[in-house]
Motif scaffolding. Structure first.
Motif, mmCIF file in Angstrom:
data_model
loop_
_atom_site.group_PDB
_atom_site.id
_atom_site.type_symbol
_atom_site.label_atom_id
_atom_site.label_comp_id
_atom_site.label_asym_id
_atom_site.label_seq_id
_atom_site.Cartn_x
_atom_site.Cartn_y
_atom_site.Cartn_z
ATOM 1 N N THR A 59 34.715 -84.162 5.309
ATOM 2 C CA THR A 59 34.570 -83.178 6.380
ATOM 3 C C THR A 59 35.266 -83.686 7.648
ATOM 4 O O THR A 59 36.040 -82.957 8.276
ATOM 5 N N SER A 186 37.874 -86.343 -0.338
ATOM 6 C CA SER A 186 36.519 -86.853 -0.127
ATOM 7 C C SER A 186 36.180 -87.830 -1.247
ATOM 8 O O SER A 186 36.569 -87.627 -2.389
ATOM 9 N N LYS A 191 32.650 -86.520 -6.557
ATOM 10 C CA LYS A 191 34.034 -86.023 -6.573
ATOM 11 C C LYS A 191 34.818 -86.763 -7.654
ATOM 12 O O LYS A 191 34.377 -87.805 -8.139
HETATM 13 C C1 LIG Z 1 33.076 -82.059 -0.818
HETATM 14 C C2 LIG Z 1 34.028 -81.194 -0.128
HETATM 15 C C3 LIG Z 1 34.346 -81.348 1.231
HETATM 16 C C4 LIG Z 1 33.603 -82.298 2.135
HETATM 17 O O1 LIG Z 1 33.596 -83.610 1.749
HETATM 18 P P1 LIG Z 1 32.425 -84.595 2.284
HETATM 19 O O2 LIG Z 1 32.940 -85.949 1.953
HETATM 20 O O3 LIG Z 1 31.184 -84.239 1.553
HETATM 21 O O4 LIG Z 1 32.309 -84.387 3.748
HETATM 22 C C5 LIG Z 1 35.302 -80.540 1.788
HETATM 23 N N1 LIG Z 1 35.932 -79.598 1.053
HETATM 24 C C6 LIG Z 1 35.652 -79.408 -0.253
HETATM 25 C C7 LIG Z 1 36.396 -78.365 -1.003
HETATM 26 C C8 LIG Z 1 34.692 -80.178 -0.886
HETATM 27 O O5 LIG Z 1 34.404 -79.967 -2.172
#
Ligand SMILES: *Cc1c(COP(=O)(O)O)cnc(C)c1O
Length: 376
Positions: A59, A186, A191
């Motif tokens: 984010t 991320s 992920k």
């Molecule tokens: C997980 C995710 C984020 C944010 O990542 P974080 O590390 O949780 O802040 C942003 N965009 C997408 C499409 C995501 O799946």
């Protein structure tokens, strides 16, 4: 049964990960230790871009990119309606206006026709300046960049690739996180490439933006952290997470990415004709952040989820509602875009358990249960 078996992954990598973490503890460089820069070099090289700048999470990575482009009030940023909240949240956080556009049902990714229409509508209304498009590589498959890039360039806009779910995917060998003018990812544990906490990264070929982001992520630093030339944030990747990621990245490259593709292909082979299986475009490689099927309608989908739950099979709904239906975006004053595909997909989508360590026997239980439900 695990939706994404992170415990199993740790069992396999335990010796190496424990050693890497212990070394960080011994060296005691918990912030910005050498492992962070090492990881950045490895990832930049893998993705095929000049700069990788790690940060605290995916984010922040998006916010840092928008901030580097000085995107704010009066600017329109186009975002697919069907994505994780952060893709739209960060735009509003910077004071700009997110304009949500529809997706393609086949790939779940941004719909170039809808994007073009949305840009035209914003230009015609004349209230906002179209500045950037956030393109999400949803569920692991890169978006249709051939078409999107033409639209972005024709309208003098910037392309921000949200590769939080796409790391490892490619289009004819060109890797995800190399398509955007700036791309982000991320390392949230679930992920495709995850660490053991929060983490994120920014990728770009542009030296000027890279320098700016390096400053912004450490309190707008100038010469050093106590010389502050702009307002920034505190957004760094911990050394421990960088050390863990080095071990995980090796496994990801060597076998996890190919193994998860095998598991996904096996689902598709066996579920074809029973439910709508994910469609991967010719020449595209997905890193399979999710394996999402489509059911006939909401009742069919909700019914299957309960049926599987009763058999101890976990599933997830990514995403139950589009961005334009989130309360947080209710007050946005902007052009209206037709989002019926996103709405329909929200009602019909279901993500099945998937990870590189899934064995055939476990997968067969899931496949048989889905077939049983569809027969009934
Ligand atoms: C997980 C995710 C984020 C944010 O990542 P974080 O590390 O949780 O802040 C942003 N965009 C997408 C499409 C995501 O799946």
């Amino acid at each position: 049964m695990q939706f994404r078996d992170l415990k199993k992954q740790y069992e396999v990598l335990k010796d190496e990960i424990d050693k890497a973490v212990e070394l960080v503890m011994t060296e005691a460089n918990y912030i910005s230790g050498r492992q962070v820069a090492e990881l950045e070099n490895l990832l930049a090289d893998y993705v095929g871009v000049k700069h990788c700048i790690t940060c605290a999470n995916g984010t922040d990575a998006l916010s840092l990119a928008l901030e580097a482009w000085n995107i704010g009030p009066g600017d329109a940023v186009f975002v697919p309606d069907f994505t994780f909240f952060a893709s739209g949240e960060t735009v509003l956080f910077e004071g700009a206006t997110p304009i949500f556009v529809d997706i393609c049902e086949e790939t779940f990714n941004i719909n170039p026709d809808s994007l073009q229409k949305a840009i035209d509508a914003v230009v015609e209304e004349g209230k906002l300046t179209p500045r950037a498009v956030v393109v999400v590589d949803l569920f692991g498959q890169p978006a249709d960049y051939d078409k999107v890039i033409d639209i972005v360039r024709a309208n003098n806009m910037l392309l921000l690739e949200d590769g939080a779910q796409g790391f490892g995917g490619d289009i004819r060998g060109k890797r995800a996180c190399s398509f955007g003018d700036i791309a982000t990812t991320s390392f949230f544990p679930a992920k495709p490439l995850g660490c053991y906490g929060d983490g994120g990264a920014i990728f770009t070929d542009n030296d000027e933006w890279a320098d700016l982001i390096k400053s912004l992520r450490i309190h707008g630093k100038g010469k050093d952290k106590y010389d502050n030339v702009r307002i920034g944030m505190n957004s760094r990747l911990d050394t421990i997470q960088a050390a863990i990621l080095q071990v995980k990245f090796k496994a990801f490259k060597e076998y996890e990415l190919s193994d998860v593709n095998k598991v996904a292909m096996r689902y598709s082979e066996k579920l074809q004709g029973c439910v709508r299986v994910p469609y991967v475009k010719e020449g595209f490689l997905s890193s399979w952040a999710q394996y999402s099927i489509l059911l006939d309608n909401k009742d069919d989908r909700d019914g299957l989820q309960v049926f599987l739950k009763d058999k101890g099979i976990p599933t997830m709904i990514y995403y139950p509602k589009g961005m334009h239906r989130q309360e947080a975006f209710a007050d946005i004053d902007c052009v209206k875009v037709d989002l019926h595909i996103s709405d329909s997909v929200c009602d019909r989508v279901l993500a099945l358990p998937l990870h590189p360590y899934m064995d055939d026997a476990t997968q067969d239980v899931i496949i048989e249960a889905i077939k049983e439900y569809k027969r009934a």
